[in-house]
Design a protein around this motif. Structure first.
Motif, mmCIF file in Angstrom:
data_model
loop_
_atom_site.group_PDB
_atom_site.id
_atom_site.type_symbol
_atom_site.label_atom_id
_atom_site.label_comp_id
_atom_site.label_asym_id
_atom_site.label_seq_id
_atom_site.Cartn_x
_atom_site.Cartn_y
_atom_site.Cartn_z
ATOM 1 N N ALA A 72 0.901 -1.192 -0.013
ATOM 2 C CA ALA A 72 0.031 0.001 0.033
ATOM 3 C C ALA A 72 1.041 1.110 0.063
ATOM 4 O O ALA A 72 1.738 1.518 0.888
ATOM 5 C CB ALA A 72 -0.825 -0.137 1.306
ATOM 6 N N ALA A 73 0.864 1.886 -1.104
ATOM 7 C CA ALA A 73 1.897 3.151 -1.208
ATOM 8 C C ALA A 73 1.025 4.392 -0.278
ATOM 9 O O ALA A 73 0.397 5.340 -0.563
ATOM 10 C CB ALA A 73 1.526 3.785 -2.647
ATOM 11 N N THR A 74 1.239 4.312 1.019
ATOM 12 C CA THR A 74 0.709 5.319 2.042
ATOM 13 C C THR A 74 1.802 5.979 2.490
ATOM 14 O O THR A 74 1.863 6.136 4.057
ATOM 15 C CB THR A 74 -0.066 4.435 3.097
ATOM 16 O OG1 THR A 74 0.783 3.500 3.772
ATOM 17 C CG2 THR A 74 -1.286 3.687 2.585
ATOM 18 N N ALA A 75 2.924 6.359 1.831
ATOM 19 C CA ALA A 75 4.077 7.062 2.724
ATOM 20 C C ALA A 75 3.609 8.579 3.030
ATOM 21 O O ALA A 75 2.562 9.142 2.549
ATOM 22 C CB ALA A 75 5.093 7.195 1.409
ATOM 23 N N ARG A 76 4.353 8.887 4.004
ATOM 24 C CA ARG A 76 3.953 10.200 4.861
ATOM 25 C C ARG A 76 4.958 11.126 4.285
ATOM 26 O O ARG A 76 6.317 10.967 4.433
ATOM 27 C CB ARG A 76 3.945 9.896 6.381
ATOM 28 C CG ARG A 76 3.856 11.017 7.263
ATOM 29 C CD ARG A 76 4.004 10.762 8.740
ATOM 30 N NE ARG A 76 3.799 11.932 9.569
ATOM 31 C CZ ARG A 76 4.027 11.890 10.729
ATOM 32 N NH1 ARG A 76 4.175 10.790 11.600
ATOM 33 N NH2 ARG A 76 3.916 13.285 11.406
ATOM 34 N N ASP A 77 4.310 12.185 3.960
ATOM 35 C CA ASP A 77 5.374 13.477 3.664
ATOM 36 C C ASP A 77 5.865 14.315 4.938
ATOM 37 O O ASP A 77 4.882 14.694 5.374
ATOM 38 C CB ASP A 77 4.815 14.578 2.673
ATOM 39 C CG ASP A 77 5.605 15.182 1.868
ATOM 40 O OD1 ASP A 77 6.976 15.028 2.369
ATOM 41 O OD2 ASP A 77 5.351 16.114 1.189
ATOM 42 N N HIS A 131 8.097 5.499 3.681
ATOM 43 C CA HIS A 131 7.456 4.743 3.714
ATOM 44 C C HIS A 131 7.427 3.982 4.921
ATOM 45 O O HIS A 131 8.678 3.229 5.405
ATOM 46 C CB HIS A 131 7.668 3.514 2.589
ATOM 47 C CG HIS A 131 6.826 2.425 2.448
ATOM 48 N ND1 HIS A 131 5.498 2.292 1.961
ATOM 49 C CD2 HIS A 131 7.336 0.917 2.808
ATOM 50 C CE1 HIS A 131 4.840 1.093 2.282
ATOM 51 N NE2 HIS A 131 5.871 0.541 2.499
ATOM 52 N N HIS A 132 6.418 3.378 5.678
ATOM 53 C CA HIS A 132 6.448 2.624 6.912
ATOM 54 C C HIS A 132 6.134 1.147 6.448
ATOM 55 O O HIS A 132 5.367 0.527 5.802
ATOM 56 C CB HIS A 132 5.220 2.880 7.722
ATOM 57 C CG HIS A 132 5.007 2.364 9.230
ATOM 58 N ND1 HIS A 132 4.268 1.282 9.182
ATOM 59 C CD2 HIS A 132 5.902 2.505 10.318
ATOM 60 C CE1 HIS A 132 4.310 0.690 10.512
ATOM 61 N NE2 HIS A 132 5.337 1.708 10.974
ATOM 62 N N TYR A 146 6.091 2.844 -5.410
ATOM 63 C CA TYR A 146 6.283 4.635 -5.819
ATOM 64 C C TYR A 146 7.094 4.920 -6.974
ATOM 65 O O TYR A 146 7.513 5.951 -7.108
ATOM 66 C CB TYR A 146 7.304 4.896 -4.591
ATOM 67 C CG TYR A 146 6.355 4.726 -3.133
ATOM 68 C CD1 TYR A 146 5.477 5.681 -2.882
ATOM 69 C CD2 TYR A 146 6.529 3.720 -2.477
ATOM 70 C CE1 TYR A 146 4.911 5.637 -1.637
ATOM 71 C CE2 TYR A 146 6.047 3.617 -1.171
ATOM 72 C CZ TYR A 146 5.202 4.569 -0.910
ATOM 73 O OH TYR A 146 4.258 4.346 0.358
ATOM 74 N N ARG A 170 11.073 2.779 8.783
ATOM 75 C CA ARG A 170 10.725 3.983 7.607
ATOM 76 C C ARG A 170 11.661 4.178 7.028
ATOM 77 O O ARG A 170 12.890 4.471 7.280
ATOM 78 C CB ARG A 170 10.321 5.201 8.504
ATOM 79 C CG ARG A 170 8.915 5.168 9.492
ATOM 80 C CD ARG A 170 8.522 6.119 10.256
ATOM 81 N NE ARG A 170 7.451 6.186 10.818
ATOM 82 C CZ ARG A 170 6.838 5.328 11.574
ATOM 83 N NH1 ARG A 170 7.819 4.575 12.255
ATOM 84 N NH2 ARG A 170 5.691 5.331 12.368
ATOM 85 N N PRO A 179 3.588 8.328 -4.519
ATOM 86 C CA PRO A 179 2.598 7.210 -4.167
ATOM 87 C C PRO A 179 1.603 6.975 -5.649
ATOM 88 O O PRO A 179 1.087 8.079 -5.979
ATOM 89 C CB PRO A 179 1.755 7.483 -3.089
ATOM 90 C CG PRO A 179 2.515 8.380 -2.312
ATOM 91 C CD PRO A 179 3.377 9.083 -3.090
ATOM 92 N N THR A 181 -1.446 5.702 -7.737
ATOM 93 C CA THR A 181 -2.667 5.196 -7.686
ATOM 94 C C THR A 181 -2.931 4.071 -8.561
ATOM 95 O O THR A 181 -1.996 3.770 -9.618
ATOM 96 C CB THR A 181 -3.742 6.199 -8.412
ATOM 97 O OG1 THR A 181 -3.265 6.613 -9.683
ATOM 98 C CG2 THR A 181 -3.424 7.529 -7.615
#
Length: 362
Positions: A72-77, A131-132, A146, A170, A179, A181
């Motif tokens: 899941a491409a849920t990286a945090r900026d 990315h976690h 990504y 991380r 990320p 879609t």
């Protein structure tokens, strides 16, 4: 022939975005479509003529060596800034709170184990996209999610052998990473298939482990596919033997403008046994790098990796312990070659080494 980026798939549906490599099977030509994988299942019945062909190449065993794991491409900026340490703070807790991760914080602030902090200490927070890592994800899969280059991720995170990620870690992503879609993944895969090379497989195919989990120990005869991270050998004497006997048809180094051979190519009749060049653990067995066809990678420990390409048959599986001289497959003309031969590489700490300088004189 050289270790350059090569296309794997012309279409990569988002639903099958890989965290690991697709089933380890050997075969001629580019890798076929990803197959559903489960370590708990016995040899699955092939559902096409192509699958039967791939089973033949693997000596009748088309079981995957690790599971497909969606990423899941849920990286945090994370924004760059400064954090003031409070009583009771730990580097891990600060990393989780800021989103940058303890590894990135340690690198940015030149901290060394045991990472002792003092109240009032100022820590620089390195900004970027992080990315976690989740259970079972691999570096290759994370990079794909990504549209990033795994080698660049290795560099900016200063990852080191054996390149096993940990759940909760991380990873800082390259500046251009974004990320994707489902539509972007589909469009990008049709425009230019994600490419892998031997270094990607050697450094980015190990599934992430839980904080307290240990890599699986190698076995001379694994009873089932190994779907977890595999422990590398502890020691290596540094001595190699020839994987087979034949005429050298391509040597190490530059072949032509823009083309480099990261190993040597040895002519061999189809079906000639390929032998392990030294004791080690099979790190990869499959055909997901199209140019090499059937490919085996053996981790010898001490930063040494050997690679054996263009195999017509692969007789070992990931996580298997092998001895020097043991048959690991049969020579062929799979991948992008016209005649039966073996492409043989040696790498030390990710750097290709001329095999002729490591092999006994002939």
């Amino acid at each position: 022939m050289g270790d350059v980026k090569h296309n794997l798939w012309s279409v990569l549906p988002c639903a099958l975005l890989l965290a690991g490599c697709i089933p380890a099977t050997g075969g001629p030509g580019p890798a076929s479509r990803p197959l559903p994988a489960s370590a708990a299942l016995p040899d699955p019945a092939p559902d096409s003529a192509e699958d039967w062909q791939r089973q033949d190449v693997m000596g009748g065993d088309a079981r995957p060596t690790w599971e497909l794991k969606p990423v899941a491409a849920t990286a945090r900026d994370v924004e760059a800034g400064v954090y003031t340490v409070r009583p009771g703070d730990t580097l891990r807790a600060i990393g989780a709170m800021t989103g940058a991760g303890s590894e990135a914080l340690a690198m940015e602030n030149d901290l060394a184990p045991p990472y002792l902090l003092r109240p009032g200490q100022q820590l620089r927070i390195p900004g970027g996209l992080y990315h976690h890592v989740a259970a079972g994800e691999t570096g290759i899969g994370i990079a794909q999610a990504y549209g990033a280059d795994w080698g660049e991720i290795v560099t900016i995170n200063a990852l080191a052998a054996p390149y096993i990620l940990r759940v909760g870690q991380r990873l800082r992503l390259p500046r251009a990473a974004r990320p994707l879609t489902p539509r972007q993944v589909d469009v990008a895969s049709r425009a230019a298939a994600f490419a892998l090379d031997i270094d990607d497989i050697a450094t980015g195919s190990q599934p992430a482990l839980g904080a307290r989990a240990e890599p699986a120990a190698a076995s001379a005869a694994p009873r089932r596919p190994v779907t977890t991270a595999v422990a590398p050998p502890v020691n290596f004497a540094g001595r190699f033997r020839w994987p087979l006997t034949g005429t050298i048809v391509a040597r190490f180094g530059a072949l032509a403008p823009g083309k480099v051979n990261d190993g040597i190519n040895i002519a061999a009749a189809k079906g000639t046994p390929i032998h392990a060049a030294a004791d080690g653990v099979v790190a990869y067995a499959g055909d997901q790098i199209a140019v090499y066809g059937g490919l085996v990678l053996i981790d010898h420990g001490g930063g040494w990796i050997s690679a054996y390409g263009h195999a017509a048959q692969i007789d070992v599986q990931r996580g298997q312990a092998v001895k020097a001289g043991e048959t690991i497959g049969l020579a062929g003309a799979t991948g992008q070659v016209q005649s039966p031969q073996l492409h043989f590489q040696l790498r030390k700490n990710r750097v290709p080494i001329d095999p002729m300088k490591q092999l006994p004189p002939r």
